[in-house]
Motif scaffolding. Structure first.
Motif: not given
Ligand code: ATP
Ligand code: ATP
Ligand code: MG
Ligand code: MG
Lengths: 326, 303, 328, 502, 332
Positions: A15, A30, A144, A259, A300, B130, B133-134, B136-139, B141-142, B145-146, B149-150, B235, B239
């Motif tokens: 992971v 970016v 927020f 986060a 995590f 898997r 899982d990956v 999931l480890s990025f919430p 909002i994050l 944002l990414l 941005g990208v 929501i 945000t």
């Protein structure tokens, strides 16, 4: 059991590498650090030179390899904007975020679980209905908004709590803590509350529905049939079984807390990693973003690992058979 | 049409709907919002997205009932002179559209992945999970944002509307995981059921079994997830707008409106903030309530 | 059976308020069990066997409720006891065994803990004594090396062993009555007999009465003293086991007996009862069985039969009405 | 006395040469000093140099102040100046542009230096006001002889610690959290204010910052969002200081390409037509923007520089009248009676209410049939994009760092060349005559002649409508009523002038 | 009848499952690879129009045999000949569709074997559609006919499965199985989830159909009484092997294998109320770790040393096929 842990570790590594790859991949696109570093008046040869210096001209996978090797050592280079070591910046910010998330998590669990249990056991009473309505409000209100309203009411109108920052902190080695001063705690109240509310409602709803499921199982019925007291049934048998699935989800949620802290920190000027990240996004500060992402997924993964170990502790079925649960 | 409606009303779900006042109220609110949003062009008193109709000097008028308010603007105007009531409807349209489309997208992806993982099993399953899982480890909002941005970095010149695409994509990116996991779980259960084996004995192709047999039987949880995710997506969009990576400012969503409004919160112009906030909470709450109700209604054990 | 009954159920009515009005799942069920007696309860799936058991131990799942009637244990009404008092009846006076031993045990606690907990909930003993008793109980129910296995978790036992543990749990506080709801259905054929024998033995040893709910007529035949046949929420026939099996008085019982494949005789076709049991929402007026009954007559369509004496048994069938019965 | 100051952002580093950005320079200006400083009214003041004069067209001589000590006690000498000026030229320095024109720095003796420029350079002293002097010894001892070079991945002590000659010393630094300064007891000059300790905190969120001021948690903050100015003034304990800033906000149009990148007009570039530019100009209701968007905290302008900048002339500062009908007519004359569609690029977190200004402009332009697709985005993505000239219509703001019109002319208005002219002339407005004057202004040493030339250049630009100037935004500082500060037009905050009433 | 070739000839059919723990566990905990011989060399024949019943305890491999025959599993060893063609080659080859038409299965659980989202019409029509046997009106007619065949009404087509009782559902699944006119039906415990009264209905229908359409059944059950009622031949399985295979009358009248005897003893006798029977002794052995020699030896009262080491083969003894040393040696 050893195999179980090892397998989880292996998965964690996979992971992490995947996250690192994604992080690396995304940030290839970016903004352009070169423009940022050299300013606008750069000449093409300067740009080429800098690209070479930064290793940006190397093949993709070579770059990724370097990135990985460095990342393992916690080395993400210098922040493009701040000129400071990313690892140090993050280390400075980490305690703030961690303490905030910790308090929020404790709040969410300490309030959410009892509320959920109550709502499940006393289904239909006024209070439990009220809890459910409140929880709905909790998931429907953006974080927020909550933060802004809390500041308006408790900092500006009532003046009870400070509106921003961490207040006085103490230095314990490299760790700065706000836990040791009254001022630190006062500053923690509003942000922690803001961050906790969403998680709290989630935990509560989760506990409630899991508890309702468990209460319908045969072994609870059988426990009743044996004439055990309600206390023993609800808190001895039902709650423990409820917590097994709740654990996984809350584990995931806690990772999310870090986060979600992005928003809370933004609103309360909480000097944590989230604030750092948002700034980094604004200025395409690639090393910080990459490091932040990797750190988040590390957290995590660690949380998940801990949850798995807790599983082992709680659920005897996993302990012996070791391998796959049923 | 009338008959199917009547049948629905008579069915178990219809019954549980009829007997749940909460669900009915939520449905009425949700329907009202969806209606106003869909037909904003006709329902709204002004068209706030049409710049030519805006009068800058009408900016920041309070609601009609306060002394300085103007009858032209029932709920007042925002900082650009847009009628709040109209902008609410148009904003809700964007929020709902983003919410619905992103949920739809994550649903399609998630269900497909979940079905595949659950039905095929083996290393395909392992790999896909898997992957989950990956993700999931990025919430959420994050990731949003990414991606935002990208997206901007990759398509700096894209027209404004691409912002919607980016938003939708970013919300879907994290959304699908839940569907995948749920569907996978249900699929593994369904896969073992005898009706699936019966189809296999008859020689029905695996893909067909997946599509015709398994899929209809996993729709319940998917539906529930979807309702709840619509609220979450709205929501999230709000945000993201708050964090400044949302939709273009000339076509504000509820989130953008709230962010703008929050700037004026202290200066007494509460209505710019309050009504969009209220609307957002109403929408999110009614959709959530519907989801909750649906979850209970579809749970055979609770019937 | 003479003497005061241990358990007496009088005109028990259980209802489920539902969307299309209230469903009457049990309708005027009356029977009694004497101390030490084994009463078998048979009937088609959905006939209301489990509900009867659940009403007796006061564990009807909401929204089900006892609408009328009484349940008396040793002459005391227990159906209207407040929950706190009822708790002392359950386990202590009435034990229960459910169908699936796999799900009846809490997977997170060792069986010892569950046993000790149950014993201590009802008997004034200390932990050590409770544990000693627990080991004894496990030994009684035929678990080898009970002292070692007491700290094992449910998943470490096989199905048959688990059912033994469940029986031990039900017997832990020495109840007078055991309600066993299909205790062997989930088990292997060859284990079934062992479990039924065990149940029979321990109950006899401890003088406990048993209400044995099952589908298996064979089990009923060899274990029970009396048997009640249920149909669509009502008792169709009740009486001594031999009579019910060999001279059934109710047409439903007759059909039921005839449809069981026989080891000793060869028939090309089994006798079958055509049609299906009515849904509880659509129970016909009169005798619930009349649409399927080959011997139904006018009165069956109109009037609901009481339990009437029919030889050694009692059957809810107008055929046995002394006055104005049918010519059949 | 302690004063608590909050700003939108933090100084990113304590290294005075690492970043050419207002906040950082403003904060470090309290610790470090340049050869030349500024008075309250922005006129030049002697700082580490007591006097300077032009000894030849290309050579300036600076007399250095004696008996000055750095915070660590080391004496200040010409070596430090030579070292510091050289330091601004190495890799990693962001101040290269300030010293670019310097050819050589010569030490005459310990307290006299000569600076030779590549060409006559009349505004060198102005140029040096934000080039701060560091201690050579200290830098050598701390391996900080160069500003941190991000490429090498090595940190630098000068980023976290500071050793200047200024009125305040750095006591504690937690980036983005809190930076504390204490009064320098050994300061060579007089410190007018009475502040002993300064706590500097960045607070990014506007609402939070205002809340903190109102709740008394901070004493000085910057900026006050315009919509909150009234509220701050209405509060019991605080007030807002509003003054015009040197920054001019303007709109630029792509006048070079033969077809606009982002427009519905194909095959030609409407912005090449002066009538279109003028129509845009006259369609903008600048007073409306001032009133509703800026809440009066702006100064509409017709010039590309504001009052206080050398070269600004009030009589020249006359906007074309706001006249939508005339604008419509101009559009029709130019062949666009129905208007056209064009994308407008706009930052949303750089200038005061930037995105809102753009929206108002879009609204105004819609009246003459121009449909604006507004692309408002964060500065991090906005600037790279428009600096690639990847835009048709954009909003930008500019402060001439030298307080001299030449800076603006050269960067914003001159035709881009490879020597750095027109670097921010992103729409490539080109007028050869203008360029000629600009080049002349650079080396003209005669004040009056120079002013006249600037005036002439501005006239050309105004006639061409090379850009559409909008306004000078206002500085808005919020201060506790107990505190008096000096608000410099360049948005610097000098701690030495802060007084706190007991 | 018996001079024709049997419809199904099963020879040494075996299925092994790999139930090893994951690789990592094996390495760390030094556990060997674990193979579960669910079916371990089974041979039998079924004549056309006849019923062979397989009985045995749970987990002895009955269902696995069934699944092997309908092609849900690939055999690990051995094969079956169906109407002269090798079954598994055929499942893989081009005859696969043909074969799937001719072999059908009835499942145990009438609740799980019908897709709850489908109407009865679609359920029964699925095999017809899949094999392109009918469409349009003809399809509907055929479905109606099938429903009638199993004692339901064509009007039931528009209903969903949940609107039927257990017995009716089982009839629907029989109708589905019959849709393609199969010759061979595998019925895996078709009535064990049903009540006795409903069971009678289903068994009667199965028998009627066999009589009318000449169906061949493989009937799997653990209920000996039911087996006795429906079957012609009975195979008794124990831990993946057939231990006794005989005609029904022979088997029930004169069981040879000790396990068969035990099973027969364990059947509750309806007509001897109050008399305890002798339950089978001991626990079912772990299939992962079967006893050496004869798998039944730990529970067998006649076991001797030979039984503990040597595995008995299925031998014809006195017209019955038995796998038992004691029987072979004439000890019992
Ligand atoms: N919660 C409920 N709501 C409505 N009806 C119910 C409910 N629970 C049970 N019933 C009805 O009560 C009737 C009796 O159920 P019960 O479980 O007692 O049957 P049973 O004889 O034990 O059947 P089985 O042999 O399948 O266990 C059933 O027909 C069922 O439909
Ligand atoms: N897919 C599988 N993977 C691993 N083991 C299996 C699988 N299918 C069956 N088994 C094992 O094979 C053995 C035989 O199983 P099978 O289902 O054939 O038994 P059965 O006789 O049908 O039992 P029951 O009467 O319970 O249906 C069992 O031990 C079972 O655990
Ligand atoms: Mg039951
Ligand atoms: Mg089976």
């Amino acid at each position: 059991m050893l195999a179980f842990i090892l397998r989880r570790l292996l998965q964690a590594v996979i992971v992490m590498v995947a996250v690192a790859f994604i992080a690396f991949l995304l940030f290839q696109y970016v903004g352009d650090p070169v423009v940022f570093l050299l300013g606008q008046d750069a000449r093409p040869d300067q740009i080429r030179q800098l690209r070479a210096d930064l290793g940006l001209d190397q093949p993709f996978f070579v770059q990724f390899g370097h990135f990985l090797v460095n990342a393992v050592q916690g080395e993400f280079g210098l922040s493009l904007r701040q000129g400071a070591k990313v690892s140090r910046l993050l280390a400075e910010r980490f305690p703030a975020t961690f303490e905030l998330a910790l308090v929020a998590a404790v709040l969410a669990l300490a309030i959410g679980i009892p509320m959920g249990v109550y709502a499940a056991l006393r289904r239909g009473t006024f209070l439990s209905q009220a809890f459910m309505m409140l929880s709905l409000l909790g998931v429907s209100l953006p974080t927020f908004l909550i933060g802004i309203l809390l500041i308006l009411v408790f900092a500006v109108m009532l003046g009870w709590f400070p509106s921003f920052g961490r207040g006085e902190t103490m230095q314990l080695g490299w760790w700065t803590t706000g836990f040791l001063t009254r001022d630190g705690w006062m500053h923690l109240v509003l942000p922690a509350l803001t961050l906790a509310i969403f998680q709290l409602t989630l935990v509560m709803r989760l506990v409630r529905s899991e508890m309702l499921e468990v209460l319908r199982t045969d072994y609870i019925k059988f426990a009743r049939a044996r004439g055990l007291s309600d206390r023993a049934i609800h808190f001895g048998h039902a709650l423990k079984n409820t917590l097994v699935p709740v654990m996984t989800i809350t584990g995931l949620q806690l990772g999310g807390l870090i986060a979600f802290a992005i928003i809370t920190e933004q609103v309360f000027q909480w000097p944590g990693m989230g604030l750092l990240f948002i700034d980094a996004v604004k200025f395409a500060d690639i090393p910080i973003m990459a490091a932040y992402l990797c750190l988040i997924s590390l957290i995590f993964v660690v949380i998940n690992l801990v949850v798995d170990l807790l599983y082992l502790a709680v659920d005897p079925r996993l302990r012996l058979s070791g391998a796959r649960g049923h | 049409m009338k008959r199917t409606l009547a049948r629905w009303f008579d069915s178990d779900i219809g019954y549980s709907f009829r007997t749940s006042p909460v669900a009915m109220v939520a449905a009425v609110i949700a329907f009202g919002c969806v209606f106003c949003a869909t037909f904003a062009n006709w329902v709204a008193p002004h068209n706030p997205f049409d710049l030519t109709t805006l009068v800058l000097s009408d900016a920041r008028l309070p609601p009609a009932w306060s002394p300085e308010g103007s009858a032209r603007y029932l709920l007042g105007t925002d900082d650009q002179g847009r009628d709040i009531l109209s902008v609410l409807m148009f904003g809700a349209r964007i929020s709902l559209a983003v919410g619905l489309v992103s949920v739809l997208l994550s649903m399609v992806v998630g269900v497909a992945v979940g079905l595949l993982a659950g039905f095929v099993g083996g290393w395909v399953d392992g790999f896909l999970m898997r992957l989950c899982d990956v993700m999931l480890s990025f919430p959420a909002i994050l990731v949003a944002l990414l991606i935002a941005g990208v997206g901007r970095a990759l398509f700096p010149n894209a027209p404004n509307t691409v912002a919607f695409g980016v938003l939708i994509l970013s919300i879907s990116m994290t959304g699908w995981v839940q569907y995948a996991r749920t569907v996978r779980g249900s699929t593994m259960v369904e896969r073992g059921k005898e009706y699936v084996q019966a189809a296999r004995v008859t020689g029905v192709a695996p893909m067909r079994i997946m599509w015709r047999h398994v899929l209809p039987n996993v729709t319940g949880p998917v539906l529930v997830l979807a309702t709840i995710q619509v609220a979450t997506a709205i929501i999230t969009e709000a945000t993201l707008s708050f964090l400044g990576v949302g939709v273009p400012p000339t076509q504000p969503s509820l989130g953008t409106l709230i962010r703008v409004g929050s700037d004026y919160l202290g200066s007494g112009e509460w209505w710019i903030f309050f009504f969009p906030g209220l609307m957002l909470v109403l929408v999110a709450m009614s959709v959530n309530l519907l989801g909750d109700w649906l979850r209970d209604a579809l749970n055979p054990r609770l019937q | 059976m003479t003497g005061a009954p241990l358990l007496e159920v009088r005109d028990l009515v259980v209802e489920f308020p539902g969307r299309r009005g209230t469903v009457r799942a049990l309708d005027q069920v009356s029977f009694s069990i004497a101390p030490g007696e084994i009463l078998g309860v048979v009937g088609e799936s959905g006939a209301g066997k489990s509900l009867t058991g659940a009403s007796i131990i006061g564990l009807l799942e909401p929204p089900g409720r006892i609408a009328s009637g009484q349940v008396l244990l040793e002459g005391q009404r227990i159906d209207d006891l407040p929950p706190a008092r009822m708790r002392h009846v359950r386990g202590r006076k009435i034990g229960a065994i459910f169908q699936d031993p796999l799900t009846s045990l809490n997977p997170l606690y060792s069986i010892g803990r569950q046993l000790v907990e149950t014993i201590q909930a009802h008997l004034p003993v200390n932990a050590a004594e409770a544990r000693r008793r627990a080991i004894q109980l496990l030994e009684d129910t035929g678990i080898p090396a009970a002292a070692q296995r007491i700290d094992h978790f449910p998943h470490q036992f096989s199905g048959g062993m688990r059912q033994r543990v469940v029986i031990a749990l039900a017997l832990a506080a020495e109840p007078k009555l055991i309600v066993a709801d299909e205790p062997t259905t989930a088990l292997d054929v060859s284990i079934q007999a062992q479990i039924i024998q065990l149940l029979q033995r321990v109950c006899r040893d401890r003088g406990a009465a048993v209400m044995l709910i099952t589908h298996d007529m064979g089990v009923i035949a060899e274990t029970c003293d009396r048997v009640a046949v249920m149909y669509a929420g009502r008792i169709a026939e009740i009486g001594p086991v031999h009579e019910v099996i060999h001279q059934p008085a109710h047409p439903y019982t007759m059909g039921l007996m005839a449809s069981i494949p026989d080891m000793d005789s060869d028939r090309e076709r089994l006798a079958q009862i055509d049609g299906a049991m009515p849904r509880l929402t659509a129970i016909p007026p009169g005798c619930a069985y009349h649409p399927r009954c080959p011997r139904a007559f006018d009165r069956c369509h109109r009037e609901r039969p009481e339990l009437l004496q029919a030889g050694a048994t009692r059957a809810a069938c107008w055929l046995h009405d002394a006055h104005g019965g049918a010519s059949a | 006395q302690t004063v608590r100051i909050a700003n939108q952002g933090d100084a990113l580093s304590m290294d005075p040469h690492s970043l050419n950005e207002t906040v950082q320079l403003s904060v470090t200006s309290n610790v470090y000093e340049g050869l030349v400083g500024r008075n309250k009214d922005l006129t030049l003041a002697p700082a580490l140099a007591t006097s300077w004069k032009q000894v030849s067209p290309t050579v300036w001589r600076f007399e250095l102040r004696k008996n000055v000590q750095f915070h660590d006690g080391k004496p200040f000498t010409a070596d430090d100046v030579l070292f510091s000026l050289a330091r601004t030229q190495v890799d990693g320095s962001d101040m290269k542009s300030n010293t670019n024109d310097i050819k050589e720095v010569r030490k005459v003796n310990d307290f006299v230096i000569d600076i030779e420029t590549k060409a006559p350079f009349p505004i060198l002293p102005e140029q040096l006001t934000s080039t701060y002097i560091m201690s050579k010894k200290w830098c050598e001892e701390n391996q900080a002889t160069k500003p941190v070079d991000r490429r090498k991945g090595i940190e630098n002590a000068a980023s976290f610690r500071a050793n200047g000659t200024g009125p305040y010393r750095l006591r504690e630094r937690q980036p983005n959290v809190r930076t504390t300064f204490v009064r320098n007891g050994n300061y060579w000059g007089k410190i007018e204010g009475n502040v002993q300790e300064v706590v500097f905190t960045p607070i990014g969120n506007d609402a939070t910052r205002v809340a903190a001021l109102l709740s008394g948690e901070i004493d000085v903050m910057e900026p006050v969002p315009v919509q909150d100015i009234d509220r701050v003034n209405a509060s019991a304990g605080a007030k807002a200081l509003v003054a015009p800033e040197l920054r001019t906000i303007f709109l630029g149009m792509d006048q070079k390409r033969d077809e606009l990148l982002y427009s519905s007009v194909k095959g030609k570039n409407p912005f090449k037509d002066k009538r279109v530019r003028q129509a845009f100009y006259q369609a903008i209701d600048i007073e409306g923007i001032k009133k509703t968007v800026m809440r009066n905290a702006s100064l509409p302008t017709a010039l590309m520089v504001g009052p206080g900048v050398n070269g600004f002339a009030q009589d020249q500062n006359k906007r074309l009248p706001y006249d939508p009908d005339a604008a419509k007519k101009l559009m029709a004359d130019a062949g666009y009676p129905q208007g056209f569609e064009v994308t407008m690029n706009c930052p949303n977190d750089r200038y005061v209410n930037d995105a809102r200004i753009c929206q108002a402009v879009a609204q105004n332009l819609s009246r003459i049939g121009v449909k604006i697709n507004l692309a408002a985005e964060t500065k991090g993505t906005y600037f790279p994009k428009i600096l690639r000239r990847d835009t048709s219509f954009y909003l930008l703001g500019w402060t001439p760092t030298t307080y001299d019109a030449h800076n603006t002319m050269n960067a914003i208005m001159a035709c881009p060349d490879d020597k750095g002219a027109g670097q921010f002339n992103l729409g490539t407005y080109c007028n050869q005559e203008f360029d000629k004057i600009t080049r002349a202004v650079q080396s003209e040493t005669d004040k009056a002649k120079r002013t006249a030339m600037i005036r002439q250049a501005f006239q050309i630009h105004q006639d061409d409508i090379g850009h559409i100037p909008l306004h000078q935004q206002s500085l808005a500082w919020g201060v506790n009523k107990k505190v008096t500060v000096v608000q410099r037009g360049d948005n610097y905050l000098d701690y030495k002038w802060i007084t706190v009433k007991k | 009848m018996s001079d024709t070739v049997p419809l199904l000839q099963v020879r040494d059919l075996a299925k092994t499952f790999d139930v090893s723990p994951p690789w990592l566990n094996r390495v760390l905990e030094r556990k060997p690879r674990q193979l579960l011989h669910a079916v371990d060399g089974v041979s039998f024949d079924i004549e056309r129009g006849q019923t062979l019943a397989l009985v045995g305890e749970s987990g002895c491999g009955k269902s696995t045999v069934a699944r092997l025959l309908v092609g849900l599993y690939e055999p690990s060893r051995g094969d079956a000949q169906f109407d002269g063609m090798p079954l598994h080659a055929a499942y893989r080859g081009r005859e696969s569709r043909q074969l799937r038409r001719r072999i059908q299965m009835i499942f145990q659980d009438p609740y799980a074997s019908l897709n709850p989202r489908w109407k009865v019409e679609d359920i029964v029509a699925e095999p017809l559609r899949e094999h392109g046997l009918a469409s349009g009106d003809a399809l509907r007619e055929r479905v109606g006919q099938l429903l009638q065949d199993v004692g339901l009404s064509p009007a039931d087509m528009a209903k969903y499965a949940h609107q039927f009782s257990g017995g009716q559902r089982q009839r629907i699944s029989i109708a589905r199985a019959l849709a393609t006119h199969p010759e061979f039906l595998v019925a895996d415990e078709p009535t064990s989830a049903l009540d006795v009264s409903v069971q009678a209905q289903v068994l009667n229908i199965m028998k009627d159909l066999q009589r009318r359409q000449g169906l061949t059944y493989l009937f799997i059950s653990h209920n000996l009484a039911v087996v006795r009622h429906v079957s012609d031949q009975v195979g008794v399985m124990y831990l993946g092997r057939i231990v006794e295979l005989a005609g029904k009358h022979q088997l029930f009248g004169d069981p040879r294998h000790p396990y068969t005897r035990m099973l027969l003893d364990a059947i509750p006798k309806m007509h001897q109320t109050g008399r305890a029977r002798t339950p089978v002794q001991g626990e079912v052995p772990n299939p992962l770790n079967p006893p050496a020699g004869c798998a039944f030896n730990p529970r067998c009262p006649h076991a001797n040393d030979r039984c503990r080491v040597e595995r008995p083969a299925l031998l014809s003894i006195g017209g019955v096929r038995v796998a038992c040393h004691a029987v072979e040696e004439g000890r019992i």
